[in-house]
Motif scaffolding. Structure first.
Motif, PDB file in Angstrom:
ATOM      1  N   ALA A  81       0.714  -1.094   0.034  1.00  0.00           N
ATOM      2  CA  ALA A  81       0.053  -0.093  -0.121  1.00  0.00           C
ATOM      3  C   ALA A  81       1.023   1.053   0.054  1.00  0.00           C
ATOM      4  O   ALA A  81       2.253   1.124   0.199  1.00  0.00           O
ATOM      5  CB  ALA A  81      -0.758  -0.074   1.269  1.00  0.00           C
ATOM      6  N   ALA A  82       0.339   2.386  -0.238  1.00  0.00           N
ATOM      7  CA  ALA A  82       1.163   3.555  -0.270  1.00  0.00           C
ATOM      8  C   ALA A  82       1.657   3.811   1.042  1.00  0.00           C
ATOM      9  O   ALA A  82       1.160   3.760   1.989  1.00  0.00           O
ATOM     10  CB  ALA A  82       0.270   4.906  -0.698  1.00  0.00           C
ATOM     11  N   ALA A  83       2.908   4.099   0.972  1.00  0.00           N
ATOM     12  CA  ALA A  83       3.814   4.329   2.142  1.00  0.00           C
ATOM     13  C   ALA A  83       3.223   5.598   2.864  1.00  0.00           C
ATOM     14  O   ALA A  83       3.421   6.771   2.310  1.00  0.00           O
ATOM     15  CB  ALA A  83       5.349   4.448   1.987  1.00  0.00           C
ATOM     16  N   VAL A  84       3.081   5.720   4.305  1.00  0.00           N
ATOM     17  CA  VAL A  84       2.408   7.142   4.427  1.00  0.00           C
ATOM     18  C   VAL A  84       3.328   7.487   5.855  1.00  0.00           C
ATOM     19  O   VAL A  84       3.596   6.579   6.675  1.00  0.00           O
ATOM     20  CB  VAL A  84       0.989   6.835   4.961  1.00  0.00           C
ATOM     21  N   THR A  85       3.471   8.599   5.983  1.00  0.00           N
ATOM     22  CA  THR A  85       4.476   9.069   7.068  1.00  0.00           C
ATOM     23  C   THR A  85       3.776   9.089   8.520  1.00  0.00           C
ATOM     24  O   THR A  85       4.207   8.463   9.707  1.00  0.00           O
ATOM     25  CB  THR A  85       4.951  10.549   6.996  1.00  0.00           C
ATOM     26  N   MET A  86       2.467   9.063   8.455  1.00  0.00           N
ATOM     27  CA  MET A  86       1.693   9.267   9.920  1.00  0.00           C
ATOM     28  C   MET A  86       1.454   7.611  10.313  1.00  0.00           C
ATOM     29  O   MET A  86       1.087   6.945   9.278  1.00  0.00           O
ATOM     30  CB  MET A  86       0.437   9.754   9.641  1.00  0.00           C
ATOM     31  N   ASN A 102      23.132  13.143   6.870  1.00  0.00           N
ATOM     32  CA  ASN A 102      24.360  13.631   6.634  1.00  0.00           C
ATOM     33  C   ASN A 102      24.429  15.459   7.203  1.00  0.00           C
ATOM     34  O   ASN A 102      24.963  16.310   6.446  1.00  0.00           O
ATOM     35  CB  ASN A 102      24.636  13.624   5.137  1.00  0.00           C
ATOM     36  N   GLY A 103      23.834  15.476   8.361  1.00  0.00           N
ATOM     37  CA  GLY A 103      23.949  17.052   8.928  1.00  0.00           C
ATOM     38  C   GLY A 103      22.756  17.946   8.222  1.00  0.00           C
ATOM     39  O   GLY A 103      22.786  19.124   8.606  1.00  0.00           O
ATOM     40  N   ARG A 104      22.140  17.183   7.337  1.00  0.00           N
ATOM     41  CA  ARG A 104      20.930  18.052   6.778  1.00  0.00           C
ATOM     42  C   ARG A 104      19.446  17.599   7.343  1.00  0.00           C
ATOM     43  O   ARG A 104      19.375  16.523   7.181  1.00  0.00           O
ATOM     44  CB  ARG A 104      20.912  17.932   5.294  1.00  0.00           C
ATOM     45  N   LEU A 105      18.817  18.557   7.930  1.00  0.00           N
ATOM     46  CA  LEU A 105      17.375  18.204   8.420  1.00  0.00           C
ATOM     47  C   LEU A 105      16.468  17.813   7.290  1.00  0.00           C
ATOM     48  O   LEU A 105      16.555  18.741   6.216  1.00  0.00           O
ATOM     49  CB  LEU A 105      17.069  19.734   9.085  1.00  0.00           C
ATOM     50  N   ILE A 106      15.937  16.829   7.604  1.00  0.00           N
ATOM     51  CA  ILE A 106      15.031  16.331   6.474  1.00  0.00           C
ATOM     52  C   ILE A 106      13.613  16.883   6.994  1.00  0.00           C
ATOM     53  O   ILE A 106      13.076  16.844   8.021  1.00  0.00           O
ATOM     54  CB  ILE A 106      14.906  14.816   6.424  1.00  0.00           C
ATOM     55  N   PRO A 107      12.745  17.397   5.791  1.00  0.00           N
ATOM     56  CA  PRO A 107      11.797  18.183   6.296  1.00  0.00           C
ATOM     57  C   PRO A 107      10.488  17.264   6.656  1.00  0.00           C
ATOM     58  O   PRO A 107       9.360  17.998   6.876  1.00  0.00           O
ATOM     59  CB  PRO A 107      11.421  19.281   4.985  1.00  0.00           C
ATOM     60  N   ASN A 108      10.637  15.923   6.247  1.00  0.00           N
ATOM     61  CA  ASN A 108       9.134  15.320   6.511  1.00  0.00           C
ATOM     62  C   ASN A 108       8.954  15.659   8.116  1.00  0.00           C
ATOM     63  O   ASN A 108       9.372  15.561   8.706  1.00  0.00           O
ATOM     64  CB  ASN A 108       9.642  13.886   6.222  1.00  0.00           C
ATOM     65  N   VAL A 109       7.506  15.293   8.179  1.00  0.00           N
ATOM     66  CA  VAL A 109       6.845  15.237   9.449  1.00  0.00           C
ATOM     67  C   VAL A 109       6.615  13.843   9.937  1.00  0.00           C
ATOM     68  O   VAL A 109       5.860  13.038   9.156  1.00  0.00           O
ATOM     69  CB  VAL A 109       5.663  16.004   9.448  1.00  0.00           C
ATOM     70  N   ALA A 157       1.476  18.113   8.530  1.00  0.00           N
ATOM     71  CA  ALA A 157       1.602  17.077   7.487  1.00  0.00           C
ATOM     72  C   ALA A 157       0.703  16.852   6.370  1.00  0.00           C
ATOM     73  O   ALA A 157       0.954  16.905   5.059  1.00  0.00           O
ATOM     74  CB  ALA A 157       1.981  15.717   7.955  1.00  0.00           C
ATOM     75  N   ASN A 158      -0.488  17.174   6.796  1.00  0.00           N
ATOM     76  CA  ASN A 158      -1.623  17.338   5.816  1.00  0.00           C
ATOM     77  C   ASN A 158      -1.548  18.482   4.981  1.00  0.00           C
ATOM     78  O   ASN A 158      -1.742  18.543   3.990  1.00  0.00           O
ATOM     79  CB  ASN A 158      -3.168  17.227   6.463  1.00  0.00           C
ATOM     80  N   VAL A 159      -1.219  19.595   5.511  1.00  0.00           N
ATOM     81  CA  VAL A 159      -0.894  20.759   4.648  1.00  0.00           C
ATOM     82  C   VAL A 159      -0.124  20.817   3.444  1.00  0.00           C
ATOM     83  O   VAL A 159      -0.101  21.064   2.405  1.00  0.00           O
ATOM     84  CB  VAL A 159      -0.526  22.104   5.380  1.00  0.00           C
ATOM     85  N   THR A 160       1.162  20.160   4.065  1.00  0.00           N
ATOM     86  CA  THR A 160       2.366  20.101   2.997  1.00  0.00           C
ATOM     87  C   THR A 160       2.404  19.057   2.194  1.00  0.00           C
ATOM     88  O   THR A 160       2.991  18.628   1.106  1.00  0.00           O
ATOM     89  CB  THR A 160       3.644  19.872   3.958  1.00  0.00           C
ATOM     90  N   GLY A 161       1.493  17.900   2.624  1.00  0.00           N
ATOM     91  CA  GLY A 161       1.433  16.743   1.711  1.00  0.00           C
ATOM     92  C   GLY A 161       2.563  15.540   1.927  1.00  0.00           C
ATOM     93  O   GLY A 161       2.640  14.481   1.339  1.00  0.00           O
ATOM     94  N   ASN A 162       3.259  15.770   3.135  1.00  0.00           N
ATOM     95  CA  ASN A 162       4.321  14.831   3.242  1.00  0.00           C
ATOM     96  C   ASN A 162       3.764  13.431   3.879  1.00  0.00           C
ATOM     97  O   ASN A 162       4.540  12.530   4.331  1.00  0.00           O
ATOM     98  CB  ASN A 162       5.409  15.284   3.862  1.00  0.00           C
ATOM     99  N   ASN A 163       2.528  13.590   4.012  1.00  0.00           N
ATOM    100  CA  ASN A 163       1.925  12.062   4.420  1.00  0.00           C
ATOM    101  C   ASN A 163       1.063  11.446   3.308  1.00  0.00           C
ATOM    102  O   ASN A 163       0.464  10.457   3.474  1.00  0.00           O
ATOM    103  CB  ASN A 163       1.085  12.457   5.605  1.00  0.00           C
ATOM    104  N   ASN A 164       1.669  11.984   2.009  1.00  0.00           N
ATOM    105  CA  ASN A 164       0.956  11.463   0.760  1.00  0.00           C
ATOM    106  C   ASN A 164      -0.406  11.734   0.437  1.00  0.00           C
ATOM    107  O   ASN A 164      -1.108  11.162  -0.534  1.00  0.00           O
ATOM    108  CB  ASN A 164       1.412   9.992   0.582  1.00  0.00           C
ATOM    109  N   PHE A 165      -1.085  12.712   1.376  1.00  0.00           N
ATOM    110  CA  PHE A 165      -2.384  12.933   1.475  1.00  0.00           C
ATOM    111  C   PHE A 165      -2.707  14.401   1.553  1.00  0.00           C
ATOM    112  O   PHE A 165      -3.455  14.606   2.518  1.00  0.00           O
ATOM    113  CB  PHE A 165      -3.413  12.010   2.087  1.00  0.00           C
ATOM    114  N   GLN A 166      -2.145  15.035   0.764  1.00  0.00           N
ATOM    115  CA  GLN A 166      -2.342  16.863   0.856  1.00  0.00           C
ATOM    116  C   GLN A 166      -3.848  16.838   0.785  1.00  0.00           C
ATOM    117  O   GLN A 166      -4.510  16.667  -0.135  1.00  0.00           O
ATOM    118  CB  GLN A 166      -1.164  17.416  -0.016  1.00  0.00           C
TER     119      GLN A 166
END
Length: 267
Positions: free
Chosen positions: A13-18, A170-177, A226-235
């Motif tokens: 199934a679609a991988a979701v962050t939440m 690698n020292g860079r913040l990942i923007p995902n929630v 996460a819903n606003v940015t769409g990084n849970n795959n369901f913007q």
């Protein structure tokens, strides 16, 4: 840290962050007059702590938030009555001078700008130990191989535990929630993948995982973010402001939380 392990997971199934099912909260689109944005944290880590105050820009504008330099910022520890008047140390950045973050204490933030007061309350939960960070080998829908971190920890018995995870690659913040609640997993041993569809992990990368135990209001803020940015795959269909715990029409959040970190090499 617990024993490292590699797992082969076939995504069906679609991988979701939440990690938990939750109804999406619809809020009004902020695309008009600038609003005050307040972002502040108190942790169980070493002081000082910081509050940032700025103004929003319209949704279509560049993501540059003008700082607010004339704010009066106070934080009160309700448990012992200590009130800290934060000092401005940079444009729009205010720093505590005496406050110490203590778990299960309730902290009250007050920000006054041009006679208008904004207020937020957050209670620092008990910490839940991060047992280990492992890695899972996954395949996307194009059968491409990817690696995701897996956080492993024991959720305490009793509903009402909320978690936020942050990845630094690698020292860079990942923007995902990444947030998780125990509504469907109370008292269980959790092995939660952090699906990352923007910055894939590679072998020999250096990854730092931050685990924050947050209160319900902060969980709701990051869930709706996460819903606003769409990084849970369901913007959401219409960009909207995430739910805030700050009063009087301000945006942002104020969080009192425990925090811990694990740094390791991806393999």
């Amino acid at each position: 840290m617990g024993k490292m392990k590699m797992r082969l997971i076939l995504l069906v199934a679609a991988a979701v962050t939440m990690a938990a099912c939750k109804k999406v909260i619809n809020v009004d689109l902020n695309n008009a007059a600038p609003q005050i944005v307040i972002e502040g944290e108190i942790t169980n880590g070493k002081a000082p702590y910081f509050v940032r105050v700025s103004k929003s820009v319209s949704f279509s504008s560049s993501n540059v938030y003008p700082p607010v330099t004339n704010a009066e910022v106070y934080i009160k520890d309700s448990a012992n009555g200590i009130i800290d008047h934060l000092a401005q140390v940079d444009s729009g950045v205010y720093r505590t001078q005496q406050l110490v973050g203590v778990m299960q204490h309730t902290f009250v933030l007050s920000v006054t700008i041009d006679g208008k007061q904004y207020r937020a309350v957050s209670k620092m939960p008990k910490p839940v130990p991060l047992d280990s960070v492992t890695f899972a080998l996954n395949f996307d829908f194009n059968n491409n191989q990817e690696i995701n971190a897996v956080v492993n920890f024991e959720d305490p018995i009793g509903l009402g535990n909320y978690y936020q995870f942050i990845e630094t690659l690698n020292g860079r913040l990942i923007p995902n929630v990444f947030v998780f609640e125990d509504r469907l997993s109370d008292g269980r041993y959790i092995e939660q993948p952090l699906f990352n569809d923007s910055s894939y992990l590679k072998k020999n990368d250096t990854l730092e995982i931050t685990m924050n135990c947050v209160d319900k209001n902060i969980y709701n803020y990051f869930f709706t973010l996460a819903n606003v940015t769409g990084n849970n795959n369901f913007q959401t269909a219409t960009p909207a402001n995430p739910v805030t715990n700050i009063s009087n029409g301000a945006l942002g959040y104020f969080s009192a939380h425990t925090t811990q970190r694990a740094k390791l090499v991806v393999y």
